[in-house]
Design a protein around this motif. Sequence first.
Motif, PDB file in Angstrom:
ATOM      1  N   GLY A   8       0.879  -1.383   0.029  1.00 20.81           N
ATOM      2  CA  GLY A   8       0.513  -0.321   0.042  1.00 20.81           C
ATOM      3  C   GLY A   8       1.092   1.200  -0.135  1.00 20.81           C
ATOM      4  O   GLY A   8       1.902   1.165   0.640  1.00 20.81           O
ATOM      5  N   ALA A   9       0.291   2.224  -0.862  1.00 22.74           N
ATOM      6  CA  ALA A   9       1.750   3.728  -1.574  1.00 22.74           C
ATOM      7  C   ALA A   9       1.241   4.783  -0.799  1.00 22.74           C
ATOM      8  O   ALA A   9       0.339   5.166  -1.974  1.00 22.74           O
ATOM      9  CB  ALA A   9       2.101   3.157  -2.446  1.00 22.74           C
ATOM     10  N   GLU A  31       2.031  -1.056  -4.944  1.00 24.41           N
ATOM     11  CA  GLU A  31       0.695  -0.505  -5.194  1.00 24.41           C
ATOM     12  C   GLU A  31       0.373  -1.213  -6.186  1.00 24.41           C
ATOM     13  O   GLU A  31       1.227  -1.128  -7.695  1.00 24.41           O
ATOM     14  CB  GLU A  31       1.098   0.510  -4.711  1.00 24.41           C
ATOM     15  CG  GLU A  31       0.242   1.698  -5.042  1.00 24.41           C
ATOM     16  CD  GLU A  31      -0.777   1.300  -4.325  1.00 24.41           C
ATOM     17  OE1 GLU A  31      -2.233   1.350  -4.602  1.00 24.41           O
ATOM     18  OE2 GLU A  31      -1.227   2.060  -3.226  1.00 24.41           O
ATOM     19  N   PRO A  35       0.391   5.463  -6.471  1.00 27.85           N
ATOM     20  CA  PRO A  35       0.828   6.095  -5.278  1.00 27.85           C
ATOM     21  C   PRO A  35       0.102   7.112  -4.543  1.00 27.85           C
ATOM     22  O   PRO A  35      -0.072   8.704  -5.249  1.00 27.85           O
ATOM     23  CB  PRO A  35       2.201   6.716  -5.115  1.00 27.85           C
ATOM     24  CG  PRO A  35       2.240   5.682  -6.416  1.00 27.85           C
ATOM     25  CD  PRO A  35       2.060   5.484  -8.107  1.00 27.85           C
ATOM     26  N   THR A 154       9.373   1.265  -5.691  1.00 26.84           N
ATOM     27  CA  THR A 154       7.909   0.628  -5.818  1.00 26.84           C
ATOM     28  C   THR A 154       7.753  -0.216  -7.073  1.00 26.84           C
ATOM     29  O   THR A 154       8.462  -0.440  -8.357  1.00 26.84           O
ATOM     30  CB  THR A 154       7.302   1.916  -6.186  1.00 26.84           C
ATOM     31  OG1 THR A 154       7.955   2.423  -5.008  1.00 26.84           O
ATOM     32  CG2 THR A 154       5.817   1.997  -6.117  1.00 26.84           C
ATOM     33  N   ARG A 156       4.667  -2.150  -9.385  1.00 27.15           N
ATOM     34  CA  ARG A 156       2.837  -1.503  -9.426  1.00 27.15           C
ATOM     35  C   ARG A 156       2.425  -3.379  -9.571  1.00 27.15           C
ATOM     36  O   ARG A 156       2.052  -3.458 -10.693  1.00 27.15           O
ATOM     37  CB  ARG A 156       2.421  -0.925 -10.624  1.00 27.15           C
ATOM     38  CG  ARG A 156       1.657  -0.709 -11.139  1.00 27.15           C
ATOM     39  CD  ARG A 156       0.762   0.110 -10.064  1.00 27.15           C
ATOM     40  NE  ARG A 156       1.344   1.625 -10.307  1.00 27.15           N
ATOM     41  CZ  ARG A 156       0.789   2.488 -10.996  1.00 27.15           C
ATOM     42  NH1 ARG A 156      -0.306   2.484 -11.922  1.00 27.15           N
ATOM     43  NH2 ARG A 156       2.050   3.834 -11.131  1.00 27.15           N
ATOM     44  N   ALA A 188      -2.392  -1.359   3.445  1.00 25.52           N
ATOM     45  CA  ALA A 188      -3.512  -1.316   2.001  1.00 25.52           C
ATOM     46  C   ALA A 188      -5.121  -0.685   2.392  1.00 25.52           C
ATOM     47  O   ALA A 188      -5.742  -0.940   0.939  1.00 25.52           O
ATOM     48  CB  ALA A 188      -3.446  -2.489   1.319  1.00 25.52           C
TER      49      ALA A 188
END
Length: 374
Positions: A8-9, A31, A35, A154, A156, A188
């Motif tokens: 979770g971003a 994420e 974000p 990060t 995706r 999240a």
Amino acid sequence: MTRTAVVGAGIVGLAAAHALRARGADVTLYESGPPGGGQSAGQSRIFRHSHEDPRLVALVARSRTLWRQWEQEFGLELISPDGAVAIGAGVEEKLRTLERFAEVPVCRLPPEELHARLPLLAGWTGPAMLDVHGGAIRTLDAVAALVHRLEGSTLREHVLSVRRTGTGSVELRTGTTCETYDHVVLCAGRGTAPLARGAGIDLPVETGAHVRLTFALAAGAPDPGGSAPGTGRGLPTFQDGSGDFGETGVYAAPYPDGRRFSVGLSADTPARPDGGLADPAALAALADRTVAYVRRALPGLDPRPVDHVHCWVTRLPWGDDGVGIWSEDGITALAGHNLFKQAPALGEALAETVLTGGIPGHLHHEEQLGRSAG
């Protein structure tokens, strides 16, 4: 080096990943969308110290210090210097609680000073206060600065499951990958409880949907730079618990350009057990109530919305500001509501939980931090 995944971003996940990296952990942030695009979405949130639970006031005061550190690190103003105004019968109780904290300056506002600071507001002569170090959080700037710091960390990906392997690691599966980590942190939003439940951790989260509208300033309102006429300062954030304008629990915050205000009601429409909305038409009704409130209470705004933010909200049963951490055998989960202002302190606490094995302060869920007085 502790190999950690953060799921979770949103602002809290970003803050946790940032704090973990600062402490030397190897961090991967997962994420599925942009974000800050879920429960952290939209421009401007209120930073306020006022809460019913004094333990939460202390956590928020710590967070204010960390926001200042972020401002120095990122070279950005992240909280406006114009304070947070509140009105209504609850002001005196708020003042009594906050006056216990020397680092949280507050004062009563007589009607003439209230109007000078917030000329958008209709006539009000009841109790009013100013939280001096409150203000509007520059949400988009904060998210962008953290995303930049975490560049390269990060992925995706949509996380489908987390589970303990039985060999001291935690398995994380996405649509296209399967990895193992020393620790997984779940931040999240409404996706936290289902992921935690699959790993044997039950979070008593109540889910609903919320609407926040943005309104432009009306003709004759403060100038585009955001200064209240004759004061030389910008416009503060606003909370209305009075009920005198037809609603209680209203909040409003100016955009950085000073031309727009976001306004919301402390209300949402519940979700069904399958995750859908129980009554989709209720979101439209909340928007209509918000517009009606603006017409009555904030004549300095044009009552025609120029923007909408619809988002899920996740509450814990002990209070609207409730927050808690669950942590067992390599999996840590955070849940709560109204968390944006607390993000730096929560990120710090999650990093400490991962690296020491202990949940700091009063954040263990059994302590029910943010418990309502009633």
